[in-house]
Design a protein around this motif. Structure first.
Motif, PDB file in Angstrom:
ATOM      1  N   PRO A   1       0.820  -1.213   0.000  1.00 58.96           N
ATOM      2  CA  PRO A   1       0.000   0.000   0.000  1.00 58.96           C
ATOM      3  C   PRO A   1       0.854   1.264   0.000  1.00 58.96           C
ATOM      4  O   PRO A   1       1.824   1.369   0.741  1.00 58.96           O
ATOM      5  N   GLY A   2       0.487   2.203  -0.862  1.00 59.07           N
ATOM      6  CA  GLY A   2       1.214   3.454  -0.946  1.00 59.07           C
ATOM      7  C   GLY A   2       2.448   3.391  -1.819  1.00 59.07           C
ATOM      8  O   GLY A   2       3.127   4.382  -2.030  1.00 59.07           O
ATOM      9  N   GLY A   3       2.750   2.213  -2.327  1.00 62.65           N
ATOM     10  CA  GLY A   3       3.932   2.056  -3.166  1.00 62.65           C
ATOM     11  C   GLY A   3       3.577   1.367  -4.467  1.00 62.65           C
ATOM     12  O   GLY A   3       2.448   0.922  -4.659  1.00 62.65           O
ATOM     13  N   PRO A   4       4.544   1.265  -5.365  1.00 62.11           N
ATOM     14  CA  PRO A   4       4.265   0.624  -6.645  1.00 62.11           C
ATOM     15  C   PRO A   4       4.157  -0.905  -6.509  1.00 62.11           C
ATOM     16  O   PRO A   4       4.766  -1.501  -5.611  1.00 62.11           O
ATOM     17  N   ALA A   5       3.393  -1.517  -7.399  1.00 62.63           N
ATOM     18  CA  ALA A   5       3.311  -2.979  -7.465  1.00 62.63           C
ATOM     19  C   ALA A   5       4.520  -3.486  -8.239  1.00 62.63           C
ATOM     20  O   ALA A   5       5.122  -2.754  -9.017  1.00 62.63           O
ATOM     21  N   TRP A   6       4.899  -4.735  -8.006  1.00 56.77           N
ATOM     22  CA  TRP A   6       6.014  -5.326  -8.729  1.00 56.77           C
ATOM     23  C   TRP A   6       5.809  -6.828  -8.836  1.00 56.77           C
ATOM     24  O   TRP A   6       4.903  -7.373  -8.220  1.00 56.77           O
ATOM     25  N   THR A   7       6.611  -7.478  -9.669  1.00 50.42           N
ATOM     26  CA  THR A   7       6.559  -8.935  -9.768  1.00 50.42           C
ATOM     27  C   THR A   7       7.895  -9.498  -9.315  1.00 50.42           C
ATOM     28  O   THR A   7       8.931  -8.835  -9.402  1.00 50.42           O
ATOM     29  N   ALA A   8       7.852 -10.720  -8.813  1.00 52.33           N
ATOM     30  CA  ALA A   8       9.055 -11.386  -8.318  1.00 52.33           C
ATOM     31  C   ALA A   8       9.000 -12.862  -8.669  1.00 52.33           C
ATOM     32  O   ALA A   8       7.920 -13.447  -8.779  1.00 52.33           O
ATOM     33  N   ALA A   9      10.163 -13.454  -8.842  1.00 55.16           N
ATOM     34  CA  ALA A   9      10.249 -14.899  -9.067  1.00 55.16           C
ATOM     35  C   ALA A   9       9.943 -15.607  -7.749  1.00 55.16           C
ATOM     36  O   ALA A   9      10.389 -15.156  -6.682  1.00 55.16           O
ATOM     37  N   PRO A  10       9.183 -16.698  -7.777  1.00 57.23           N
ATOM     38  CA  PRO A  10       8.854 -17.414  -6.548  1.00 57.23           C
ATOM     39  C   PRO A  10      10.089 -17.801  -5.729  1.00 57.23           C
ATOM     40  O   PRO A  10      10.046 -17.799  -4.496  1.00 57.23           O
TER      41      PRO A  10
ATOM     42  N   VAL B   1       0.378  -2.115   9.090  1.00 50.08           N
ATOM     43  CA  VAL B   1       0.376  -0.699   9.463  1.00 50.08           C
ATOM     44  C   VAL B   1       0.348   0.168   8.203  1.00 50.08           C
ATOM     45  O   VAL B   1      -0.387   1.158   8.136  1.00 50.08           O
ATOM     46  N   ALA B   2       1.138  -0.209   7.191  1.00 54.75           N
ATOM     47  CA  ALA B   2       1.140   0.544   5.930  1.00 54.75           C
ATOM     48  C   ALA B   2      -0.246   0.510   5.289  1.00 54.75           C
ATOM     49  O   ALA B   2      -0.708   1.529   4.745  1.00 54.75           O
ATOM     50  N   MET B   3      -0.923  -0.633   5.360  1.00 58.78           N
ATOM     51  CA  MET B   3      -2.268  -0.747   4.796  1.00 58.78           C
ATOM     52  C   MET B   3      -3.233   0.172   5.548  1.00 58.78           C
ATOM     53  O   MET B   3      -4.038   0.867   4.930  1.00 58.78           O
ATOM     54  N   ALA B   4      -3.166   0.179   6.879  1.00 56.18           N
ATOM     55  CA  ALA B   4      -4.042   1.025   7.681  1.00 56.18           C
ATOM     56  C   ALA B   4      -3.754   2.504   7.409  1.00 56.18           C
ATOM     57  O   ALA B   4      -4.691   3.303   7.238  1.00 56.18           O
ATOM     58  N   ASN B   5      -2.494   2.873   7.352  1.00 55.97           N
ATOM     59  CA  ASN B   5      -2.124   4.262   7.070  1.00 55.97           C
ATOM     60  C   ASN B   5      -2.630   4.689   5.708  1.00 55.97           C
ATOM     61  O   ASN B   5      -3.146   5.802   5.538  1.00 55.97           O
ATOM     62  N   HIS B   6      -2.506   3.817   4.728  1.00 54.26           N
ATOM     63  CA  HIS B   6      -2.949   4.127   3.383  1.00 54.26           C
ATOM     64  C   HIS B   6      -4.473   4.295   3.354  1.00 54.26           C
ATOM     65  O   HIS B   6      -5.002   5.212   2.728  1.00 54.26           O
ATOM     66  N   ARG B   7      -5.163   3.409   4.048  1.00 53.72           N
ATOM     67  CA  ARG B   7      -6.618   3.453   4.096  1.00 53.72           C
ATOM     68  C   ARG B   7      -7.109   4.761   4.730  1.00 53.72           C
ATOM     69  O   ARG B   7      -8.096   5.335   4.318  1.00 53.72           O
ATOM     70  N   TRP B   8      -6.389   5.241   5.745  1.00 53.74           N
ATOM     71  CA  TRP B   8      -6.784   6.460   6.453  1.00 53.74           C
ATOM     72  C   TRP B   8      -6.143   7.710   5.866  1.00 53.74           C
ATOM     73  O   TRP B   8      -6.303   8.808   6.382  1.00 53.74           O
ATOM     74  N   GLY B   9      -5.371   7.555   4.785  1.00 50.77           N
ATOM     75  CA  GLY B   9      -4.765   8.714   4.145  1.00 50.77           C
ATOM     76  C   GLY B   9      -3.648   9.342   4.945  1.00 50.77           C
ATOM     77  O   GLY B   9      -3.416  10.544   4.883  1.00 50.77           O
ATOM     78  N   LEU B  10      -2.915   8.511   5.711  1.00 45.50           N
ATOM     79  CA  LEU B  10      -1.873   9.029   6.599  1.00 45.50           C
ATOM     80  C   LEU B  10      -0.472   8.923   6.002  1.00 45.50           C
ATOM     81  O   LEU B  10       0.502   9.076   6.713  1.00 45.50           O
ATOM     82  N   GLN B  11      -0.342   8.681   4.707  1.00 45.57           N
ATOM     83  CA  GLN B  11       0.984   8.566   4.126  1.00 45.57           C
ATOM     84  C   GLN B  11       1.473   9.839   3.569  1.00 45.57           C
ATOM     85  O   GLN B  11       0.877  10.669   3.070  1.00 45.57           O
TER      86      GLN B  11
END
Length: 72
Positions: free
Chosen positions: A37-46, A62-72
């Motif tokens: 959350p709040g950052g770019p998506a990426w792909t990775a090898a398993p 915590v990053a997900m909660a902050n992003h949801r509440w607009g705290l980033q």
């Protein structure tokens, strides 16, 4: 511990990028799509992934909660 399959919603650590993210799916080529959350998506090898530690899981939550509440 690395494994070849990961489930959507699991928190994993990408050893190549040295960061944790949430599994959002798998590409046709077998690479795992990750998002933080709040950052770019990426792909990775398993083979570059491992299960996240408790601290890494908490950090992502915590990053997900902050992003949801607009705290980033």
């Amino acid at each position: 511990m690395s494994r070849s399959t990961w489930r959507r919603g699991e928190v994993v650590t990408d050893l190549a990028r040295r960061t944790a993210g949430v599994v959002s799916g798998v590409t046709e080529e077998g690479r795992v799509r990750l998002v933080r959350p709040g950052g770019p998506a990426w792909t990775a090898a398993p083979k570059d992934l491992r299960a996240a530690t408790r601290a890494e899981v908490m950090s992502v939550k915590v990053a997900m909660a902050n992003h949801r509440w607009g705290l980033q």
